[in-house]
Design a protein around this motif. Structure first.
Motif, PDB file in Angstrom:
ATOM      1  N   ARG A   1      20.526  21.938 -39.730  1.00  0.00           N
ATOM      2  CA  ARG A   1      21.827  21.406 -39.328  1.00  0.00           C
ATOM      3  C   ARG A   1      22.380  20.479 -40.406  1.00  0.00           C
ATOM      4  O   ARG A   1      21.649  19.943 -41.246  1.00  0.00           O
ATOM      5  N   THR A   2      23.682  20.286 -40.359  1.00  0.00           N
ATOM      6  CA  THR A   2      24.354  19.261 -41.160  1.00  0.00           C
ATOM      7  C   THR A   2      24.477  18.038 -40.271  1.00  0.00           C
ATOM      8  O   THR A   2      25.241  18.050 -39.295  1.00  0.00           O
ATOM      9  N   TYR A   3      23.721  16.991 -40.572  1.00  0.00           N
ATOM     10  CA  TYR A   3      23.641  15.838 -39.675  1.00  0.00           C
ATOM     11  C   TYR A   3      24.648  14.773 -40.091  1.00  0.00           C
ATOM     12  O   TYR A   3      24.502  14.110 -41.125  1.00  0.00           O
ATOM     13  N   LEU A   4      25.707  14.610 -39.274  1.00  0.00           N
ATOM     14  CA  LEU A   4      26.764  13.629 -39.543  1.00  0.00           C
ATOM     15  C   LEU A   4      26.993  12.763 -38.299  1.00  0.00           C
ATOM     16  O   LEU A   4      28.123  12.550 -37.871  1.00  0.00           O
ATOM     17  N   ASP A   5      25.884  12.262 -37.746  1.00  0.00           N
ATOM     18  CA  ASP A   5      25.952  11.440 -36.538  1.00  0.00           C
ATOM     19  C   ASP A   5      25.132  10.153 -36.695  1.00  0.00           C
ATOM     20  O   ASP A   5      24.549   9.641 -35.747  1.00  0.00           O
ATOM     21  N   SER A   6      25.107   9.616 -37.901  1.00  0.00           N
ATOM     22  CA  SER A   6      24.274   8.442 -38.178  1.00  0.00           C
ATOM     23  C   SER A   6      24.757   7.180 -37.481  1.00  0.00           C
ATOM     24  O   SER A   6      23.971   6.258 -37.263  1.00  0.00           O
ATOM     25  N   ALA A   7      26.044   7.108 -37.129  1.00  0.00           N
ATOM     26  CA  ALA A   7      26.543   5.925 -36.425  1.00  0.00           C
ATOM     27  C   ALA A   7      25.985   5.849 -35.015  1.00  0.00           C
ATOM     28  O   ALA A   7      25.898   4.764 -34.431  1.00  0.00           O
TER      29      ALA A   7
ATOM     30  N   HIS B   1      27.944  24.252 -32.293  1.00  0.00           N
ATOM     31  CA  HIS B   1      27.412  25.539 -31.844  1.00  0.00           C
ATOM     32  C   HIS B   1      27.824  26.726 -32.710  1.00  0.00           C
ATOM     33  O   HIS B   1      27.230  27.803 -32.599  1.00  0.00           O
ATOM     34  N   CYS B   2      28.826  26.525 -33.539  1.00  0.00           N
ATOM     35  CA  CYS B   2      29.243  27.617 -34.422  1.00  0.00           C
ATOM     36  C   CYS B   2      28.911  27.347 -35.884  1.00  0.00           C
ATOM     37  O   CYS B   2      28.720  28.287 -36.663  1.00  0.00           O
ATOM     38  N   PHE B   3      28.832  26.048 -36.256  1.00  0.00           N
ATOM     39  CA  PHE B   3      28.604  25.709 -37.662  1.00  0.00           C
ATOM     40  C   PHE B   3      27.350  24.857 -37.897  1.00  0.00           C
ATOM     41  O   PHE B   3      27.070  24.483 -39.036  1.00  0.00           O
ATOM     42  N   ASN B   4      26.628  24.512 -36.814  1.00  0.00           N
ATOM     43  CA  ASN B   4      25.405  23.722 -36.956  1.00  0.00           C
ATOM     44  C   ASN B   4      25.671  22.342 -37.565  1.00  0.00           C
ATOM     45  O   ASN B   4      24.884  21.828 -38.363  1.00  0.00           O
ATOM     46  N   ILE B   5      26.796  21.731 -37.198  1.00  0.00           N
ATOM     47  CA  ILE B   5      27.163  20.406 -37.692  1.00  0.00           C
ATOM     48  C   ILE B   5      27.091  19.415 -36.531  1.00  0.00           C
ATOM     49  O   ILE B   5      27.783  19.584 -35.520  1.00  0.00           O
ATOM     50  N   THR B   6      26.266  18.393 -36.673  1.00  0.00           N
ATOM     51  CA  THR B   6      26.094  17.398 -35.617  1.00  0.00           C
ATOM     52  C   THR B   6      27.043  16.231 -35.846  1.00  0.00           C
ATOM     53  O   THR B   6      26.939  15.509 -36.849  1.00  0.00           O
ATOM     54  N   VAL B   7      27.984  16.053 -34.912  1.00  0.00           N
ATOM     55  CA  VAL B   7      28.906  14.918 -34.928  1.00  0.00           C
ATOM     56  C   VAL B   7      28.903  14.312 -33.529  1.00  0.00           C
ATOM     57  O   VAL B   7      28.159  14.733 -32.653  1.00  0.00           O
ATOM     58  N   ARG B   8      29.743  13.332 -33.308  1.00  0.00           N
ATOM     59  CA  ARG B   8      29.877  12.686 -31.996  1.00  0.00           C
ATOM     60  C   ARG B   8      31.316  12.854 -31.537  1.00  0.00           C
ATOM     61  O   ARG B   8      32.227  12.951 -32.363  1.00  0.00           O
ATOM     62  N   HIS B   9      31.543  12.855 -30.214  1.00  0.00           N
ATOM     63  CA  HIS B   9      32.917  12.865 -29.714  1.00  0.00           C
ATOM     64  C   HIS B   9      33.007  11.983 -28.484  1.00  0.00           C
ATOM     65  O   HIS B   9      31.999  11.648 -27.859  1.00  0.00           O
ATOM     66  N   GLY B  10      34.230  11.569 -28.154  1.00  0.00           N
ATOM     67  CA  GLY B  10      34.445  10.712 -26.994  1.00  0.00           C
ATOM     68  C   GLY B  10      35.031   9.378 -27.400  1.00  0.00           C
ATOM     69  O   GLY B  10      35.879   9.302 -28.291  1.00  0.00           O
TER      70      GLY B  10
ATOM     71  N   ARG C   1      33.875  12.043 -34.317  1.00  0.00           N
ATOM     72  CA  ARG C   1      33.434  11.084 -35.340  1.00  0.00           C
ATOM     73  C   ARG C   1      32.364  11.699 -36.232  1.00  0.00           C
ATOM     74  O   ARG C   1      31.369  12.242 -35.752  1.00  0.00           O
ATOM     75  N   ALA C   2      32.592  11.606 -37.537  1.00  0.00           N
ATOM     76  CA  ALA C   2      31.581  11.964 -38.526  1.00  0.00           C
ATOM     77  C   ALA C   2      31.098  10.677 -39.184  1.00  0.00           C
ATOM     78  O   ALA C   2      31.905   9.807 -39.524  1.00  0.00           O
ATOM     79  N   SER C   3      29.782  10.562 -39.356  1.00  0.00           N
ATOM     80  CA  SER C   3      29.253   9.333 -39.951  1.00  0.00           C
ATOM     81  C   SER C   3      28.142   9.660 -40.929  1.00  0.00           C
ATOM     82  O   SER C   3      27.372  10.598 -40.735  1.00  0.00           O
TER      83      SER C   3
ATOM     84  N   GLN D   1      27.604  18.296 -50.226  1.00  0.00           N
ATOM     85  CA  GLN D   1      27.667  19.600 -49.557  1.00  0.00           C
ATOM     86  C   GLN D   1      27.898  19.429 -48.059  1.00  0.00           C
ATOM     87  O   GLN D   1      28.625  20.214 -47.438  1.00  0.00           O
ATOM     88  N   ASP D   2      27.300  18.397 -47.453  1.00  0.00           N
ATOM     89  CA  ASP D   2      27.529  18.125 -46.034  1.00  0.00           C
ATOM     90  C   ASP D   2      29.006  17.871 -45.759  1.00  0.00           C
ATOM     91  O   ASP D   2      29.568  18.360 -44.768  1.00  0.00           O
ATOM     92  N   ILE D   3      29.626  17.073 -46.627  1.00  0.00           N
ATOM     93  CA  ILE D   3      31.057  16.760 -46.460  1.00  0.00           C
ATOM     94  C   ILE D   3      31.889  18.036 -46.572  1.00  0.00           C
ATOM     95  O   ILE D   3      32.776  18.301 -45.748  1.00  0.00           O
ATOM     96  N   ASP D   4      31.597  18.829 -47.583  1.00  0.00           N
ATOM     97  CA  ASP D   4      32.375  20.054 -47.798  1.00  0.00           C
ATOM     98  C   ASP D   4      32.156  21.059 -46.669  1.00  0.00           C
ATOM     99  O   ASP D   4      33.084  21.781 -46.272  1.00  0.00           O
ATOM    100  N   THR D   5      30.948  21.108 -46.117  1.00  0.00           N
ATOM    101  CA  THR D   5      30.671  21.992 -44.986  1.00  0.00           C
ATOM    102  C   THR D   5      31.502  21.590 -43.774  1.00  0.00           C
ATOM    103  O   THR D   5      32.079  22.447 -43.085  1.00  0.00           O
ATOM    104  N   LEU D   6      31.578  20.294 -43.505  1.00  0.00           N
ATOM    105  CA  LEU D   6      32.389  19.807 -42.391  1.00  0.00           C
ATOM    106  C   LEU D   6      33.861  20.156 -42.582  1.00  0.00           C
ATOM    107  O   LEU D   6      34.515  20.672 -41.656  1.00  0.00           O
TER     108      LEU D   6
END
Length: 455
Positions: A25-31, A354-363, A395-397, A405-410
């Motif tokens: 996965r591309t992990y962008l949920d560090s916050a 679920h389509c790009f394997n990118i972990t972010v947060r929402h809400g 939210r991406a963090s 590459q993570d940024i460009d993937t997002l």
């Protein structure tokens, strides 16, 4: 020792998406929570080989753990610049929430003539709700148009002599906006009250401003590359003693009788009621030591460069995307909240996951008043029983392991979602229907069963 950027657990774990793609996965949920630093975990495992209760003073394992806790406290204080002769470090329960509850209970005792608190509008609920319970009055200081704290409004509130202390985040978990701690501290102390800083989002991403001007500082291990570890409260020793014990237990007393008790003289002992989490404290300290050894300024520069890259990419998509907060990366940490125009935030977050394997947060990120303010939807709560859609953002963090590459993937994924909204909306609705039938949950339970198996 492995390169810092790859020294984390879970970066290469394969995940299968709803469209059948399998890969890391591309992990962008560090916050929300960071991945665990592998080298710090290894040091914890080494300590575990020699573990013993720190309250049993006549055996080697106990004495070693007492020393490990002392070194962990010193390491934390030194990393942030707090003089050990003036400040004490306490490891507390369930992350920053536990530490902030203790800080609120402590600071509210110190100004009986001023039973109020001043907070900013951008506080995480953990740096809001504990103060509402501890204090008679709560004033939420408004924000400037750029998202910063309105210092003039704060000064007007302090001039009313209602607040005994001020509690502010060092930077927002929604927009990443930095608080000018030096200016705030000078203002707060000029009015004779105390300053509590929530450093949960800042601790491993930026250097702390003016540490010796802060009366109490809080952060948590799970946002500092040490998930599963306690919260941390750093507090002036004089304030801690003046407030008296907040929690009582077996580990903090010297003598107990039917008629009373006597606290331990050693501050490290009397601040931890019960058995302290020596292993968790040690793991946090090892993370900070590793960051220092690598060069913390390099970590900061790496994250700032990626934040700039993300904001630049987003600014090139004005017709598709709304970004919240100051666009200047020097005024924020790597936390960027946004919405795709015309699309609901749950749909966008689902598609990314679920389509790009990118972990972010929402809400609303446990900062509902601030998010509502940024969205312009007002502060009124829904009527009891009314099921209204919760407004929110995506939210991406960024963390030390994040790459260009993570940024460009997002950005690439968001461009595709924005270009084909109906396509992703159909998948999203189908997924919700599947979850309602329990099939999605059954797959996750199967994964967990495999993890839990002792065979």
């Amino acid at each position: 020792m492995r390169d810092l950027h790859t020294d984390f657990v879970g970066l290469q774990t394969p995940w299968t998406t709803a469209v059948g793609r399998t890969g890391p996965r591309t992990y962008l949920d560090s916050a929300a929570t960071t991945l665990a630093m592998r080298s710090a975990l290894a040091r914890r495992e080494q300590l575990l080989l020699h573990y013993g209760s720190p309250h049993t003073a006549l055996n080697a394992a106990s004495n070693l753990c007492v020393e490990a806790l002392r070194r962990a406290q010193e390491t934390v204080l030194r990393f942030f610049g707090f003089p050990p002769d003036e400040y004490h470090c306490v490891f507390v329960g369930s992350g920053a929430t536990a530490a902030l509850n203790r800080a609120a209970a402590m600071l509210s005792r110190l100004h009986r003539d001023r039973p109020g608190v001043a907070l900013s509008m951008m506080e995480h609920h953990s740096n809001d709700l504990p103060h509402r319970q501890a204090c008679e009055t709560v004033c939420h200081i408004p924000l400037m148009p750029d998202g910063g704290v309105d210092l003039a409004a704060l000064e007007r509130e302090l001039a009313q002599h209602r607040a005994g202390y001020v509690a502010l985040t060092a930077c927002s978990n929604v927009t990443g906006a930095l608080t000018p701690i030096t200016e705030v501290a000078a203002l707060v102390h000029r009015h004779g009250v105390h300053l509590l800083v929530d450093g949960s989002q800042l601790a491993v991403h930026r250097r702390l401003e003016a540490p010796t001007a802060i009366d109490a500082f809080v952060f948590c291990g799970h946002k500092a590359y040490a998930p599963g570890t306690p919260g941390v409260l750093i507090v002036r020793k004089a304030l801690h003693d003046a407030a008296g014990p907040i929690e009582l237990g077996g580990g903090m007393v010297h003598r107990v009788s039917q008629h009373g008790f006597e606290l331990a003289t050693d501050m490290a002992q009397r601040t931890h009621a019960g058995t302290p989490d020596v292993l968790g404290a040690f793991q946090i300290a090892m993370v900070l030591s590793r960051l220092q050894a690598h060069g913390f300024d390099q970590v900061i520069a790496h994250e700032q460069a990626l934040t700039r890259r993300l904001l630049d990419r987003f600014q090139a998509m004005p017709d598709a995307l709304i970004v919240y907060g100051d666009p200047d990366p020097s005024k924020r940490v790597g936390v960027v909240s946004f919405n795709l125009r015309g699309l609901e935030h749950p749909l966008v977050a689902w598609a990314l996951a679920h389509c790009f394997n990118i972990t972010v947060r929402h809400g609303c990120f446990c900062a509902q008043p601030y998010v509502r303010e940024l969205l312009g939807v007002g502060q009124a709560l829904d009527e009891p029983g009314e099921e209204a859609a919760q407004p929110g953002m995506v939210r991406a963090s960024i963390g030390a392991y994040t790459t260009a590459q993570d940024i460009d993937t997002l950005v690439g994924a968001l461009s595709d979602i924005s270009a084909h909204p109906d396509h992703y909306a159909r998948w999203f609705r189908a997924s919700l229907a599947e979850d309602a039938q329990g099939r999605g949950r059954h797959r996750l339970v199967g994964q967990l069963d495999a993890i839990c198996s002792m065979d």
